[in-house]
Design an enzyme around this catalytic site. Sequence first.
Site, short mmCIF file in Angstrom:
data_model
loop_
_atom_site.label_atom_id
_atom_site.label_comp_id
_atom_site.label_asym_id
_atom_site.label_seq_id
_atom_site.Cartn_x
_atom_site.Cartn_y
_atom_site.Cartn_z
N ILE A 69 -16.94 8.64 -11.58
CA ILE A 69 -17.46 7.30 -12.40
C ILE A 69 -16.31 5.94 -13.30
CG2 ILE A 69 -19.53 7.69 -12.71
CD1 ILE A 69 -18.66 7.81 -15.30
N PRO A 70 -15.46 5.81 -12.08
CA PRO A 70 -14.12 4.58 -12.34
C PRO A 70 -14.88 3.73 -13.46
CG PRO A 70 -14.43 4.79 -10.47
CD PRO A 70 -15.48 5.58 -10.29
N HIS A 71 -14.52 3.23 -14.65
CA HIS A 71 -14.52 2.61 -15.19
C HIS A 71 -13.50 2.12 -16.26
CE1 HIS A 71 -15.37 5.58 -17.58
NE2 HIS A 71 -15.39 5.27 -18.71
N GLY A 72 -13.43 0.67 -16.70
CA GLY A 72 -12.42 0.20 -17.44
C GLY A 72 -12.07 0.53 -19.27
#
Length: 168
Positions: A69-72
């Site tokens: 779940i790539p996120h910043g």
Amino acid sequence: MADPAAGAAARLLDPAAIRLHERAAGRDEAVRLCGRVLVDAGAVEPGYVDAMLERERSISTFLGEGVAIPHGTAAGRDLVRRDALAVVRFPDGVDWGGPEATVCIAIAARGDGHIGILAELAQVLLDPDRARALREAAAPEDVLRLLDPAGADGTTEDDRLEEQEPTG
């Protein structure tokens, strides 16, 4: 009474932000591709992709069951125009620093709205059949159905399965 937060993930996911046949040479390339989908959807500024890479380098966003779940980072929140999701599937898999990811669900969130989304995603991943279905989704509609099992008519996936079972 239905949970008003249920299906939040599906509401944040534009079908145009679902890519099911992508390839990436490694984790960073996969994260960049996910970020570009969010940029193309108008959800984030281009600089958000760097915040996603920074997050990934500080702590892996791999959840298990082939899903990341790539996120910043928190600092990247100012680059988010609106909360949104992107689903990118890598049928050949991507080395995620050890485990292999086949599905990335990229998250753009200005506030804490991603917490509820993570809870919904956890429910999908805790069900081996739904997790497998997400990894094998062939069409954007399949992904949307998995993330919002109640759908617009309030019928759950279990209800639909029961309707298909023979009686008698």
